[in-house]
Enzyme design. Structure first.
Site, short mmCIF file in Angstrom:
data_model
loop_
_atom_site.label_atom_id
_atom_site.label_comp_id
_atom_site.label_asym_id
_atom_site.label_seq_id
_atom_site.Cartn_x
_atom_site.Cartn_y
_atom_site.Cartn_z
N TYR A 1 -0.78 4.31 13.48
CA TYR A 1 -2.19 4.66 13.28
C TYR A 1 -3.04 4.00 14.37
CZ TYR A 1 -0.28 6.51 8.97
OH TYR A 1 0.46 7.22 8.07
N GLN B 1 -6.41 -2.25 1.66
CA GLN B 1 -5.98 -2.07 3.05
C GLN B 1 -6.95 -1.13 3.75
OE1 GLN B 1 -2.59 0.50 4.34
NE2 GLN B 1 -1.63 -1.41 5.00
N ALA C 1 -3.69 2.92 2.07
CA ALA C 1 -4.50 2.88 3.29
C ALA C 1 -5.83 3.57 3.00
CB ALA C 1 -3.77 3.58 4.43
N PRO D 1 0.83 -1.21 0.00
CA PRO D 1 0.00 0.00 0.00
C PRO D 1 0.86 1.25 0.00
CG PRO D 1 -0.82 -1.59 1.60
CD PRO D 1 0.51 -2.10 1.13
N ARG E 1 -1.47 -5.95 8.62
CA ARG E 1 -0.13 -5.33 8.67
C ARG E 1 0.13 -4.84 10.09
NH1 ARG E 1 2.90 -1.19 4.55
NH2 ARG E 1 3.34 -3.24 3.63
#
Length: 365
Positions: free
Chosen positions: A182, A99, A57, A23, A230
């Protein structure tokens, strides 16, 4: 041992090779919509022979975007253009993956070429920035608020709804983004999670949100299709998230129905000293693969065919996820297969008469 261009089967899906497009944020959307830029960016890598092509993302809520220009999947209207892209990717023999992401305390920030720090409301930013704890990433980032129980439940449901929309668009792989500082990574790390409820404190509590999201997404995602996650295998900082916790987490995620761990690192501590270099994260993929008995992918500074072949061929990972080299060369798999003397199917439009294994001869217009 397998080779880089051997097929890889996960559940009922078979990838034609083990070179995956990682990504890569494009920061090129309006209101979360995909457009021609995304079509070309993702489609060209499929033409180039990648076994799996991931979107950037993709935000599950508008407040979960990194920047106002992030790709989104929070409403049904997003599906139509994504479906067009997916159809093209699949027509090239590749597989399209999405993703799913929430930026947490790193939300409402400028895209790299537009500035630094927090985007104000007047420029499309937002103040409803959430995190496990009200701790800024840095002084330049937004001040987040502690998530309530309702926020947590809504976030889980947002991932579930996004997975349903991704399937409606035709995606065959979902990856839950739990890395790079994140939202989900913020819950995992004790450096960013100082909660005292069921989602903070112990390892079991800090990993609870990710496990609940994985279980909920697996429930609505078709049983014959893979689910990836991930993670950042380490914060690269004392007292933070580390590889031992990552191995334990991978074991738990396998029980939740996750099939593949995409092994990255860092992103949660701005001052972390990360020893970036060729293969610097590959050992994480190798340990998780061996000790958690789950498929893994290695990512980060993988730039050559021989390096990628070595990672897969020695069992350090089951696939490689590549970003920078795909920016330099969208056709990296076609070139790599030729260098390694392995088989790959060229697009018919590019193939002309020539000996097997040779570079196609393209007549000049």
């Amino acid at each position: 041992m397998p080779h880089l261009f051997d097929p890889l089967s996960i559940r009922n899906l078979t990838f034609s090779n083990r070179v995956f497009v990682s990504p890569m944020c494009e920061y090129s959307s309006t209101d979360g919509f995909a457009n021609d830029w995304h079509f070309v960016h993702l489609g060209s890598r499929a033409v180039g022979g990648a076994g799996l092509v991931f979107t950037e993302a993709t935000a599950v809520t508008p407040e979960g975007r990194i920047s106002p220009e992030d790709l989104g999947i929070w409403k049904d209207d997003h599906v139509e253009m994504l479906a067009r892209i997916v159809g093209f990717v699949h027509a090239q023999g590749s597989i399209a993956g999405m993703q799913l992401a929430h930026a947490g305390r790193k939300a409402s920030t400028y895209r790299p070429w537009s500035g630094d720090g927090t985007v104000p409301d007047s420029e499309g930013g937002w103040t409803n920035v959430i995190a496990p704890s009200a701790i800024k990433f840095t002084d330049a980032y937004p001040q987040p608020r502690d998530m309530t129980a309702r926020d947590i439940a809504d976030t889980i449901e947002a991932f579930v709804a996004a997975a349903r929309r991704a399937r409606a668009a035709g995606f065959r792989v979902i990856e839950i983004h739990a890395a790079h500082g994140y939202l989900i990574h913020e819950f995992l790390s004790p450096l960013s999670n100082q909660r005292t409820d069921a989602y903070g404190g112990s390892f079991e509590n800090r990993t609870r949100l990710l496990r609940e999201i994985a279980e909920a997404v697996r429930h609505v995602w078709p049983g014959d299709l893979p689910l990836f996650t991930r993670i950042s295998a380490t914060d690269w900082t004392d007292e933070g998230w580390d590889i031992e916790q990552s191995i334990e987490l991978a074991r738990d995620l396998k029980m939740c129905g996750v099939d593949f761990i995409d092994c990255s690192s860092g992103g949660n501590v701005a001052t972390a000293k990360i020893p970036v270099g060729p293969g610097y994260q590959t050992s994480f993929a190798e340990r998780i693969r061996r000790e958690a008995n789950i498929l893994t992918g290695s990512v980060g500074m993988i730039t050559s065919a021989t390096q990628a072949e070595h990672i897969v061929g020695t069992g350090q990972a089951d696939a490689v996820l590549i970003a920078r080299e795909f920016l330099r060369d969208p056709y990296f798999p076609l070139r790599a297969a030729r260098e390694l003397g392995q088989d790959i199917t060229w697009p018919s439009q590019y193939l002309r008469a020539g000996p097997r294994g040779a570079m196609p001869r393209i007549p000049l217009g």
